[in-house]
Design a protein around this motif. Structure first.
Motif, short mmCIF file in Angstrom:
data_model
loop_
_atom_site.label_atom_id
_atom_site.label_comp_id
_atom_site.label_asym_id
_atom_site.label_seq_id
_atom_site.Cartn_x
_atom_site.Cartn_y
_atom_site.Cartn_z
N MET A 71 0.85 -1.18 0.00
CA MET A 71 0.00 0.00 0.00
C MET A 71 0.90 1.24 0.00
SD MET A 71 -2.70 1.36 2.87
CE MET A 71 -3.88 0.11 2.59
N PRO A 88 -2.32 6.76 4.29
CA PRO A 88 -2.50 5.53 3.50
C PRO A 88 -3.11 5.83 2.13
CG PRO A 88 -3.39 5.28 5.71
CD PRO A 88 -3.06 6.72 5.54
N GLY A 89 -2.57 5.20 1.10
CA GLY A 89 -3.08 5.37 -0.25
C GLY A 89 -2.73 6.71 -0.87
N PRO A 96 6.10 2.51 -0.36
CA PRO A 96 5.18 1.38 -0.17
C PRO A 96 5.33 0.78 1.23
CG PRO A 96 7.06 0.71 -1.48
CD PRO A 96 7.19 2.19 -1.26
N LEU A 137 -5.84 1.63 8.48
CA LEU A 137 -4.58 0.91 8.38
C LEU A 137 -4.49 -0.17 9.46
CD1 LEU A 137 -1.93 0.67 6.86
CD2 LEU A 137 -0.97 2.37 8.40
N TRP A 165 -6.46 -3.11 8.20
CA TRP A 165 -5.78 -3.77 7.09
C TRP A 165 -4.63 -4.65 7.60
CZ3 TRP A 165 -0.94 -2.62 4.42
CH2 TRP A 165 -0.82 -3.27 3.18
#
Length: 179
Positions: free
Chosen positions: A1, A28-29, A53, A121, A124
Motif C-alpha cells: 500500500m 495511506p493510499g 510502499p 490501516l 488492514w
C-alpha cells in the motif's frame, strides 16, 4: 500500500539546531509527492515528504500482531540524514513491524520515528496478520544421555605423559635444544 509520510519542521530550541524535524502522520493510499508543503503556521511547517510502499510479509505476522497490541498501534518511519539532496532528511522506509524498526534503530545511522496508525490501516494490518499468523508449537528440549565427563578428550597436551599437570607446556627434547 502506498504510504505518504508527513514530516513537521519546527524552530529548534538550541543554538546548535536551526530546526527540529519529526514524523507526525502517515497517509495511506497517498499519491506520489516529494516535499510538498501542506501547512505553514507560526514558523511550523508540515511537509508531505515522500510516498513509500508499506509492504507486509507473511513471515512477519507475529511482529505485526505484537505492534498492534501497543497503545496506540503505530507504524514506524525510518529517516536518514541527507547531504546529497536539498532536503535535510531522506525517508527510507515505512514499516508496521516493531522488530524491523528495532533493527534500524540499533544501527544508529537512521532515525526511527513512531507514528500512530490510522483506523483503516489498523484493520488492514490486523486482517493480514491474522490470516498469515501460525503459532509455533512448543518443543521441549531434551538432554543428550551421553556422559560428557567420562573421558578427558582434548584436555592438555598429548605429549605430556604424567597426569599431574596436563596444562604445562612440554619440555624441549635434546634434539630440539641443539637446533
Amino acid at each position: 500500500m502506498p504510504m505518504g509520510v508527513v514530516l513537521r519542521r519546527a524552530p529548534g530550541v538550541t543554538p546548535w539546531a536551526k530546526y527540529a524535524w519529526k514524523a507526525i502522520a502517515v497517509l495511506p493510499g497517498a499519491a506520489e509527492a516529494r516535499w510538498l508543503l501542506l501547512r505553514h503556521e507560526a514558523g511550523v511547517s508540515d511537509f508531505h515528504a515522500a510516498t513509500l510502499p508499506l509492504e507486509l510479509h507473511g513471515a512477519d505476522a507475529e511482529a505485526y500482531l505484537h505492534g498492534l497490541s501497543t497503545s496506540p498501534p503505530c507504524v514506524y518511519v525510518v529517516l536518514r540524514d541527507s547531504e546529497m539532496t536539498p532536503h535535510p532528511l531522506e525517508v527510507t522506509l515505512v514499516t508496521a513491524s516493531p522488530y524491523e524498526a528495532q533493527d534500524y534503530a540499533d544501527s544508529s545511522e537512521e532515525i526511527v520515528e513512531k507514528v500512530p496508525m490510522p483506523d483503516g490501516l489498523i484493520a488492514w494490518v490486523r486482517d493480514f496478520a491474522q490470516k498469515h499468523y501460525h503459532a509455533e508449537r512448543f518443543k521441549k528440549r531434551r538432554r543428550d544421555k551421553t556422559d560428557i565427563g567420562a573421558t578427558e578428550d582434548g584436555i592438555g597436551d598429548a605429549r605430556i605423559v604424567q597426569l599431574a599437570d596436563v596444562y604445562r607446556s612440554p619440555a624441549l627434547t635434546k634434539k630440539e635444544r641443539l637446533q
